[in-house]
Design a protein around this motif. Sequence first.
Motif, PDB file in Angstrom:
ATOM      1  N   VAL A  37      45.735  29.280  45.075  1.00  0.00           N
ATOM      2  CA  VAL A  37      45.378  30.697  45.071  1.00  0.00           C
ATOM      3  C   VAL A  37      44.369  30.871  43.938  1.00  0.00           C
ATOM      4  N   ILE A  38      43.202  31.407  44.283  1.00  0.00           N
ATOM      5  CA  ILE A  38      42.093  31.531  43.346  1.00  0.00           C
ATOM      6  C   ILE A  38      41.690  33.002  43.234  1.00  0.00           C
ATOM      7  N   HIS A  39      41.453  33.448  42.025  1.00  0.00           N
ATOM      8  CA  HIS A  39      40.944  34.803  41.800  1.00  0.00           C
ATOM      9  C   HIS A  39      39.453  34.691  41.512  1.00  0.00           C
ATOM     10  N   ALA A  40      38.647  35.351  42.325  1.00  0.00           N
ATOM     11  CA  ALA A  40      37.193  35.329  42.162  1.00  0.00           C
ATOM     12  C   ALA A  40      36.700  36.712  41.768  1.00  0.00           C
ATOM     13  N   THR A  41      35.797  36.748  40.780  1.00  0.00           N
ATOM     14  CA  THR A  41      35.202  38.017  40.353  1.00  0.00           C
ATOM     15  C   THR A  41      33.685  37.865  40.276  1.00  0.00           C
ATOM     16  N   LYS A  42      33.010  39.004  40.275  1.00  0.00           N
ATOM     17  CA  LYS A  42      31.552  39.001  40.185  1.00  0.00           C
ATOM     18  C   LYS A  42      31.066  38.937  38.740  1.00  0.00           C
TER      19      LYS A  42
END
Length: 149
Positions: A37-42
């Motif tokens: 599970v990966i959290h991606a942000t800009k």
Amino acid sequence: MRRWRFGFIFILVAGFFAMGTISVAQAAGPVKLKAVVIHATKAPGKSHPGLKKIEKSLRTAFGQYKSFSLVSKQTLKLNKGKAQKLKLPSGGNALLTYNGKAKTQHKLRLGLPKSKIKVDLSAPAGKMFYQAGLKHKKGILILGFFLKE
């Protein structure tokens, strides 16, 4: 002579039946699924060191996101027709159900009960694939899967 033919045909048919049950039994065994599970942000930032092997594919698939952080890793053994839980940081669970193999593709069903989402996935063994889109803390969650036979 006629009795000999009947015996030969019986043995031949029984042999084909036995081969069919053996191959079905092998295909029905559990498959191993590695899930991240990966959290991606800009927002710009460094990627988590645990994502080094898949960072290039993450950046290619999710180019608009600049930072990737590893939330969790799990290894699941999936038996055909039985759901397994994958913990999500939002407090809920994703349910993964293995539906068997069709040619070279494995069939999975991903359910997110909290969001009332159900998605059928088709995945090759030995290759990383992603399912993304859940909003989480000014970014999205990416579920990465690697299926082993």
